[in-house]
Design a protein around this motif. Structure first.
Motif, PDB file in Angstrom:
ATOM      1  N   ILE A  29     -49.501  -1.444 -11.686  1.00 47.07           N
ATOM      2  CA  ILE A  29     -48.172  -1.802 -11.219  1.00 47.07           C
ATOM      3  C   ILE A  29     -48.261  -2.773 -10.061  1.00 47.07           C
ATOM      4  CG2 ILE A  29     -46.974   0.276 -11.939  1.00 47.07           C
ATOM      5  CD1 ILE A  29     -47.445   1.335  -9.088  1.00 47.07           C
ATOM      6  N   ARG A  30     -49.507  -3.040  -9.631  1.00 49.46           N
ATOM      7  CA  ARG A  30     -49.682  -4.007  -8.560  1.00 49.46           C
ATOM      8  C   ARG A  30     -50.713  -5.039  -8.987  1.00 49.46           C
ATOM      9  NH1 ARG A  30     -48.693   0.605  -5.348  1.00 49.46           N
ATOM     10  NH2 ARG A  30     -46.803   0.222  -4.129  1.00 49.46           N
ATOM     11  N   LEU A  31     -50.883  -6.061  -8.163  1.00 52.53           N
ATOM     12  CA  LEU A  31     -51.827  -7.104  -8.500  1.00 52.53           C
ATOM     13  C   LEU A  31     -53.244  -6.745  -8.118  1.00 52.53           C
ATOM     14  CD1 LEU A  31     -49.983 -10.357  -7.479  1.00 52.53           C
ATOM     15  CD2 LEU A  31     -50.283  -9.391  -9.729  1.00 52.53           C
ATOM     16  N   ASP A  32     -53.383  -5.778  -7.251  1.00 51.15           N
ATOM     17  CA  ASP A  32     -54.712  -5.472  -6.690  1.00 51.15           C
ATOM     18  C   ASP A  32     -55.738  -5.123  -7.740  1.00 51.15           C
ATOM     19  OD1 ASP A  32     -55.282  -5.806  -4.071  1.00 51.15           O
ATOM     20  OD2 ASP A  32     -54.053  -4.133  -3.461  1.00 51.15           O
TER      21      ASP A  32
ATOM     22  N   LYS B 283     -55.295  -7.108   5.804  1.00 52.92           N
ATOM     23  CA  LYS B 283     -55.681  -7.182   4.386  1.00 52.92           C
ATOM     24  C   LYS B 283     -56.974  -7.971   4.268  1.00 52.92           C
ATOM     25  CE  LYS B 283     -55.366  -6.842  -0.063  1.00 52.92           C
ATOM     26  NZ  LYS B 283     -55.524  -5.538  -0.725  1.00 52.92           N
TER      27      LYS B 283
ATOM     28  N   ARG C 289     -47.055 -11.055  -0.623  1.00 55.21           N
ATOM     29  CA  ARG C 289     -47.334 -10.139  -1.732  1.00 55.21           C
ATOM     30  C   ARG C 289     -47.269  -8.694  -1.270  1.00 55.21           C
ATOM     31  NH1 ARG C 289     -52.150 -13.038  -4.968  1.00 55.21           N
ATOM     32  NH2 ARG C 289     -50.840 -14.393  -6.246  1.00 55.21           N
TER      33      ARG C 289
ATOM     34  N   THR D 113     -44.286  -5.801  -2.505  1.00 50.64           N
ATOM     35  CA  THR D 113     -44.915  -4.612  -3.093  1.00 50.64           C
ATOM     36  C   THR D 113     -45.949  -4.921  -4.167  1.00 50.64           C
ATOM     37  OG1 THR D 113     -43.392  -4.161  -4.952  1.00 50.64           O
ATOM     38  CG2 THR D 113     -42.725  -3.398  -2.777  1.00 50.64           C
ATOM     39  N   LEU D 114     -46.437  -6.142  -4.216  1.00 54.22           N
ATOM     40  CA  LEU D 114     -47.395  -6.489  -5.255  1.00 54.22           C
ATOM     41  C   LEU D 114     -48.827  -6.108  -4.923  1.00 54.22           C
ATOM     42  CD1 LEU D 114     -46.141  -9.922  -6.524  1.00 54.22           C
ATOM     43  CD2 LEU D 114     -46.403  -7.856  -7.855  1.00 54.22           C
ATOM     44  N   ILE D 115     -49.173  -6.095  -3.656  1.00 55.61           N
ATOM     45  CA  ILE D 115     -50.515  -5.625  -3.289  1.00 55.61           C
ATOM     46  C   ILE D 115     -50.397  -4.657  -2.116  1.00 55.61           C
ATOM     47  CG2 ILE D 115     -51.730  -7.685  -4.089  1.00 55.61           C
ATOM     48  CD1 ILE D 115     -51.927  -8.661  -1.297  1.00 55.61           C
ATOM     49  N   LEU D 116     -51.447  -3.856  -1.939  1.00 58.41           N
ATOM     50  CA  LEU D 116     -51.425  -2.869  -0.865  1.00 58.41           C
ATOM     51  C   LEU D 116     -52.175  -3.400   0.345  1.00 58.41           C
ATOM     52  CD1 LEU D 116     -52.319   0.277  -2.981  1.00 58.41           C
ATOM     53  CD2 LEU D 116     -50.083  -0.287  -2.047  1.00 58.41           C
TER      54      LEU D 116
ATOM     55  N   TYR E  19     -41.652   1.296  -3.520  1.00 59.76           N
ATOM     56  CA  TYR E  19     -41.690   0.008  -4.206  1.00 59.76           C
ATOM     57  C   TYR E  19     -40.667  -0.087  -5.326  1.00 59.76           C
ATOM     58  CZ  TYR E  19     -44.385   2.188  -7.976  1.00 59.76           C
ATOM     59  OH  TYR E  19     -44.797   2.978  -9.013  1.00 59.76           O
TER      60      TYR E  19
ATOM     61  N   ARG F 244     -38.100  -3.232  -5.609  1.00 60.51           N
ATOM     62  CA  ARG F 244     -38.207  -4.195  -6.687  1.00 60.51           C
ATOM     63  C   ARG F 244     -36.880  -4.469  -7.362  1.00 60.51           C
ATOM     64  NH1 ARG F 244     -44.096  -3.005  -9.575  1.00 60.51           N
ATOM     65  NH2 ARG F 244     -45.319  -3.392  -7.696  1.00 60.51           N
TER      66      ARG F 244
END
Lengths: 246, 368, 307
Positions: B365-368, C14, C50, C54-57, C74, C78
């Motif tokens: 659900i994420r890009l990571d 990050k 990002r 909410t696309l990366i932590l 998230y 979204r």
């Protein structure tokens, strides 16, 4: 400036893609050792014209002489005498600095010894001593672009074409880059550059602005500002391309 | 010349630095050689034979013993009637039935000829031919060894009947395999490429940052291919029925349902591959080389599994298309019902659930 | 900042492998602000965006948007974000109209509902509405991307380098549109490498090498430039730069278009003395006082790659 040699002569260049006229009767000259800025809005036809000058695209009609060669009949000879660098692609990311230099040196016909001696010179100039064996993708973008420029002029071409070379680069490195451009111009290399940074337009000896396939202005930055009665090249650009905004 | 050398050097560097290219250049030929060299044997093995001995005299018993003694044949069943024979074929217990007419020995002695009936599984025409030839050579050998020279005019005449495929059409072999292959191609290849394309172009980011839930994105990607695949199956079946005269002995509904199951499995494989691959090229590569090619070779599509060395039997067990081809063949050509293909169906069902679960777990659900 | 805090970023870090992309970034963004992140490539802008979308932590730290946590909440976020990432400019093989319809439907909206928001932008695109996105010019693509991000009336619009590679005129128009949107009640965060665009924002964060160097209104940043700034002009630009760079009285000399911006090592030194000294070598030289802009400030507090 007018008693310098003409290194690029364009007369009535037309390029059509089907019905669409990308370049509509362009006529201009570039002099040896000039820093020539080639500006225009997106879609104005800049990239098309540049590709034709580099021997990458065939003109529909017109007389185009680059470094003495006719672009329509001798594109391969043009390619031997020019350097090229763009924002999108400069060097191979999965090869090291040295490998890239050697490769391009070889492509342009430099001997091993020539390459060896010039490598030292270049590394010093760009200032990446100690990083010769790093992969390109490990370098920060500023150094990538400076290195790419150095490689583009490695073989002492007559003209170097730069397509938005400083996109996204920090302001400090941008100025260093232009320092390198000036050094190249002083040593006799003609620099043909496109950019969206209007302050960089001020660094050029002369500037041309394209709009809708035509050249709508061509002069030194100082004269253009006088002509349009504005204080900056940014305003010149806006006044020419979209006067109602000002 | 020097320029070209420089260019060649650069290409070599690119290749060496990209492990994927190394895999293709070295692993691929190796796999191909292993597969084609060992797997493809124009020989028969493990033929299951059913014997219907209407005579039960010493000649017939001797012949049967000779057959049993060969490695290639295995006497699976003793048969007592033609219904028995039918059943044994349908259940897949035998590939071949040998029938001795009654009073075999006596007829041979007095009338100088006796009949042996051979019924072969025509749905594998190559195997059938080889089986027939081999059986006949065993019988001939018996003749040579046991019948005195002056009685050589006696003959054991074989009546060869190709069960299920009287004209020995090769279409019987190919069509089921083709259905499986096309479904795999559409569902696995296209789905995995389509999903990774979003990743590669950056549009996946935008879709993730939207109310669309990941499951909706996947279903949305997959639905058109499901639809297209079913249409494809129908087209192929129509063509094979009308143009190739393939029989449709079993239930069409069952066939379509099993196809839907296989399609679902293929789609979940496609989704799974998209969770491993980071770009379209990888997705294509894994789909084609990792799945499609081994499927073609090891699923019994072109080369019957019985003919392969044992190890490949085990490998073929994990090929989904292997099970599906068996199902199609049995339904279309042998008219089998659900009970006859239930094992294969459960296997496919299990695989589908496994891959759906695995993909769900892996889908980020994420890009990571 | 005088309105309520809308986005709260608290010590976000990050890393990608051993590359530190964001180094303990903290800042607050107010509701209905047009907030700009100004910095070169590799500064960390995309990583930060990002994380916020909410696309990366993040590896450490936290952030909330309208009180919702970017990690835990998230799903809610979204639904209410409009996001356009840098390199993506829509589905190339769909037309302008089809792209817009798709994005509207994904958010459970339709084009009519929020047309007023995109009207002034879409008017440029309308004549091309049947054209495939692939055949639009760079400036047009950016406008279409903006429409698609807006069509569901998000509370927060996140635009990652929307003006990169676009000509000066289109950029100018784009920012006018953004201001109008902010006036319509949308909070907007934008990233850009173009320093001159900073002056068009309400507030700006200068970011480089994963660190925030300063956060303030454009005027505030300029006001904080703590040297006297002069502009030196001569027709022999490159000679002038060399002279200035080698003059020990001069602290910094950076080309800025026609002129070279210089600051002095010691404010006590008289600029007239320097001017007359250098005029011996370059007779057409003039030096005059000038006001700093954002780029001057960036050069002062930032650094080049690898320094």
């Amino acid at each position: 400036m007018e008693n310098r040699q003409k290194i690029i002569e364009v007369t009535n260049l037309v390029k059509r893609f089907g019905d669409f006229v990308a370049n509509d009767n362009l006529t201009f000259d570039v002099y040896e050792g000039e820093v020539f800025g080639f500006l225009g809005a997106n879609g104005a036809g800049k990239t098309t014209a540049m590709r034709i000058l580099c021997g990458l695209l065939h003109p529909t009609s017109g007389k185009i002489l680059v470094a003495g060669w006719d672009a329509a009949t001798h594109p391969e000879d043009i390619k031997k005498n020019i350097g090229y660098m763009s924002q999108k692609f400069s060097l191979y990311e999965d090869m090291t600095v040295i490998e890239n230099i050697r490769f391009y040196g070889g492509i342009y016909g430099l001997s091993r010894t020539e390459v060896k001696s010039k490598i030292k010179e270049m590394i010093e100039k760009v200032g990446i001593g100690g990083l010769e064996n790093k992969l390109i993708r490990e370098l920060p973008i500023g150094w990538k672009q400076k290195l790419a420029f150095a490689v583009a002029i490695f073989h002492d071409p007559k003209i170097v074409f730069l397509d938005e070379p400083t996109g996204g680069v920090d302001p400090f490195t941008r100025r260093q880059f232009w320092g390198m451009i000036y050094d190249a111009a002083k040593s006799g290399i003609t620099v043909f550059v496109t950019t969206h940074y209007m302050d960089e337009a001020e660094y050029c000896d002369r500037v041309s602005i394209m709009d809708n396939g035509k050249i709508v202005a061509l002069d030194t930055p100082a004269n253009l500002k006088k002509q349009f009665a504005v204080a900056s090249m940014n305003d010149v650009f806006i006044k020419i391309v979209r006067p109602e905004l000002l | 010349m020097k320029r070209m050398m420089g260019f060649i050097m650069k290409e070599i560097l690119h290749i060496v630095r990209d492990y994927r290219t190394i895999i293709i250049v070295f692993a691929l030929p190796t796999i191909q050689i292993l597969l084609f060299g060992l797997v493809v044997s124009m020989d028969i093995k493990n033929i299951h034979v059913g014997v219907m001995d209407n005579s039960k005299d010493d000649v017939t018993r001797a012949i049967v013993q000779k057959i049993a003694a060969t490695e290639r044949f295995k006497i699976s069943e003793v048969l007592y009637s033609s219904e028995d024979i039918d059943r044994a074929f349908k259940e897949g217990n035998i590939n071949c039935a040998i029938i001795f007419e009654n009073n075999f020995a006596r007829k041979l002695k007095n009338e100088k000829k006796a009949e042996i009936g051979l019924i072969l599984d025509g749905s594998e025409p190559n195997t059938a031919n080889l089986t027939a030839n081999y059986t006949m050579s065993i019988v001939r050998k018996y003749q040579e060894e046991n019948i005195p020279i002056d009685l050589k005019i006696t003959q054991v005449k074989p009546q060869i009947l190709m069960h299920y495929n009287p004209q020995l059409k090769s279409a019987y072999m190919f069509v089921p395999g083709v259905i499986a292959l096309i479904l795999l191609m559409i569902c696995v290849l296209m789905t995995s490429v389509s999903i990774t394309r979003e990743k590669e172009f950056g549009s996946m980011e935008v879709l993730l940052v939207s109310p669309l839930r990941p499951i909706q994105i996947i279903l949305g990607k997959v639905a058109p291919y499901l639809f297209l695949s079913i249409i494809d199956v129908v087209i192929i079946l129509l063509m094979s029925y009308f143009i190739f005269d393939l029989p449709m002995k079993g239930s069409i509904v069952l066939l379509l349902l099993e196809s839907c199951l296989f399609i679902t499995l293929a789609l979940s494989l496609g989704i799974f591959i998209s969770t491993i691959a980071t770009n379209m090229q990888q997705a294509m590569f894994i789909s084609l080389i990792g799945l499609l090619m081994p499927s073609m070779i090891l699923s019994g599509f072109m080369i019957p599994i019985e003919n392969m060395p044992d190890i490949y039997h085990y490998i073929s067990l994990i090929m989904p298309s292997r099970w599906f081809i068996v199902i199609i063949k049995n339904i279309m050509i042998k008219g089998a019902g659900f009970w006859a293909v239930q094992v294969e169906t459960y296997v496919l069902l299990g695989m589908t659930i496994f891959f759906i679960a695995l993909s769900a777990k892996r889908f980020k659900i994420r890009l990571d | 900042m005088n309105n309520e805090i809308y986005i709260h970023i608290d010590k976000i870090s990050k890393s990608y492998g051993n590359v530190l992309a964001l180094d303990s970034v903290s800042l607050d963004i107010g509701k209905n602000e047009l907030f700009g992140f100004i910095g070169p490539d590799g500064a960390g802008k995309t990583s930060l965006f990002r994380i916020l979308t909410t696309l990366i932590l993040p590896n450490s730290g936290s952030a909330t948007i309208a009180g919702y946590d970017v990690v835990k909440d998230y799903k809610i976020l979204r639904h209410n974000l409009g996001y356009m990432p840098g390199k993506f400019s829509l589905y190339q093989d769909l037309s302008v109209e089809e792209n817009l319809k798709f994005f509207a439907s994904v958010f459970g909206s339709n084009i009519k509902e929020n047309y007023y928001l995109i009207e002034s932008i879409y008017s440029h695109l309308e004549p091309f509405k049947k054209r495939r996105a692939a055949q639009l010019s760079g400036g047009m693509k950016q406008k279409l991307a903006l429409c698609c991000a807006l069509i569901h009336k998000p509370d927060l619009l996140v635009l990652d380098e929307p003006t990169t590679g676009v000509d000066a005129v289109s950029r100018y128009e784009f920012w006018i549109m953004l201001k109008k949107l902010r006036d319509n009640g949308i909070t907007i965060i934008v990233s850009t490498p173009y320093m001159d665009e900073a002056s068009l924002c309400d507030r700006v964060a200068l970011i480089q090498n994963g660190k925030i160097m300063t956060v303030d209104s454009p005027q505030g940043i300029v006001d904080s430039f703590n040297y006297k700034l002069y502009a030196a002009k001569s027709n022999y630009k490159s000679d002038l730069i060399t002279l200035l760079e080698n003059d020990t009285r001069i602290r910094s000399a950076f080309a800025f278009g026609e002129t070279i911006h210089i600051t002095l090592m010691d404010e006590a030194i008289s600029i007239e003395v320097i001017e007359s000294d250098l005029k011996n070598i370059l007779p057409d030289l003039t030096i005059f006082r000038t006001n700093p802009n954002i780029e001057d400030c960036f050069l002062q507090i930032g650094s080049g790659d690898g320094k």
